[in-house]
Design an enzyme around this catalytic site. Sequence first.
Site, mmCIF file in Angstrom:
data_model
loop_
_atom_site.group_PDB
_atom_site.id
_atom_site.type_symbol
_atom_site.label_atom_id
_atom_site.label_comp_id
_atom_site.label_asym_id
_atom_site.label_seq_id
_atom_site.Cartn_x
_atom_site.Cartn_y
_atom_site.Cartn_z
ATOM 1 C CG ASP A 149 69.601 77.734 68.273
ATOM 2 O OD1 ASP A 149 71.075 77.538 68.347
ATOM 3 O OD2 ASP A 149 69.456 77.418 68.977
ATOM 4 C CB SER A 150 69.822 74.482 64.855
ATOM 5 O OG SER A 150 70.478 74.013 66.657
ATOM 6 C CE1 TYR A 168 71.066 74.570 61.376
ATOM 7 C CE2 TYR A 168 72.270 76.999 62.793
ATOM 8 C CZ TYR A 168 70.649 76.092 60.864
ATOM 9 O OH TYR A 168 69.838 77.017 60.992
ATOM 10 N N GLY A 169 75.008 71.212 65.284
ATOM 11 C CA GLY A 169 76.118 70.797 65.155
ATOM 12 C C GLY A 169 77.510 69.887 64.637
ATOM 13 C CB CYS A 179 73.128 78.954 66.902
ATOM 14 S SG CYS A 179 74.233 77.687 66.155
ATOM 15 C CG ASN A 180 77.691 78.800 71.889
ATOM 16 O OD1 ASN A 180 78.598 78.884 72.275
ATOM 17 N ND2 ASN A 180 76.238 78.062 72.139
ATOM 18 C CB THR A 181 77.062 75.318 65.528
ATOM 19 O OG1 THR A 181 76.992 74.578 67.020
ATOM 20 C CG2 THR A 181 77.733 74.823 64.881
ATOM 21 C CD GLU A 216 66.011 71.517 68.932
ATOM 22 O OE1 GLU A 216 64.965 71.639 68.056
ATOM 23 O OE2 GLU A 216 66.491 71.999 69.230
ATOM 24 C CB CYS A 261 75.641 74.169 72.566
ATOM 25 S SG CYS A 261 74.112 73.864 71.577
ATOM 26 C CB THR A 262 71.906 78.925 72.226
ATOM 27 O OG1 THR A 262 71.874 78.075 71.352
ATOM 28 C CG2 THR A 262 73.194 80.188 72.363
ATOM 29 C CG HIS A 263 70.012 73.288 72.099
ATOM 30 N ND1 HIS A 263 70.338 74.074 71.414
ATOM 31 C CD2 HIS A 263 69.440 72.774 71.381
ATOM 32 C CE1 HIS A 263 69.599 74.253 69.635
ATOM 33 N NE2 HIS A 263 68.404 73.169 70.164
#
Length: 266
Positions: free
Chosen positions: A9-10, A41-42, A72-74, A151, A182-184
């Site tokens: 992921d980012s 990344y988004g 990561c969805n992006t 983050e 979004c995985t966050h």
Amino acid sequence: MHKAIGIFDSGVGGLTVVKEIIRQLPGEDIVYFGDTARVPYGTKSARLVGRYAVQDAKFLMGCGIKLLVAACNTVSAIGWEELKREVPVPVVGVIEPGCAAAVKVSKTGKIGVIGTEATISSGIYPEVVSRLDSTVEVMCKACPLLVPLVEEGWLDGEVTGLVVRRYLSGLKGKVDTLIPGCTHYPLLRVVLEQEMGEETVVVDSAGAVAGCVKELLREKKLLAPSGGGGRNRYFVSDDREGFSRMARLFLGEEAIVVEEIDIEKY
Ligand code: DGL
């Protein structure tokens, strides 16, 4: 030795998927890469996200993996074609599993999706949902401030609550299911649920991804023999300390060793 599952992921977001894979597949080893030097990344272009995703994958391939999860969805939205072209092992993305879970749960046929600017403007969620069920209506909202909040470790509290409220105001009461696209975002689950109210189901998208990984490993006869697992390794491209703190907090593991690598070399 049995090969590991590679996950990237980012940043810390992909750990929501790691947590579920550890829970559903305790016999597997995991190697994780969080691109903390280049997060988010988004907000970036498809060209850049595609290039980053391929570099992330190349690093993980070098660790000897049997399957790759783009957590990561992006990347799954705008870097997918490039990634699939370059990766010789099976690749699992995070969009289809979340959509399938949402379609299954929704009673009114009205689903909300929140995600990064790149994911939402790609139009991928309405496209995948309508492929699964063309009668379902999808309402989308980009929430660019949520990734920096996660983050930063601001998973609840006044500021996060206000930001979430503002973003969700157009969806509240209009959908009965919400996909954290979004995985966050699963890290904000409590705040999202509070804001949407009891009538709305917040989909467990990370759980759905882990279920998919399990299914694919079984189908390809790649499941690790029982009794092993837990040899998990974590790599980042910057800020080892910050990542370790979040990872320990979130995964609830005492000792997480995080190594730093130069991702631009790949
Ligand atoms: N967690 C990632 C996603 O699912 C990336 C977020 C970001 O880096 O902007 O989209």
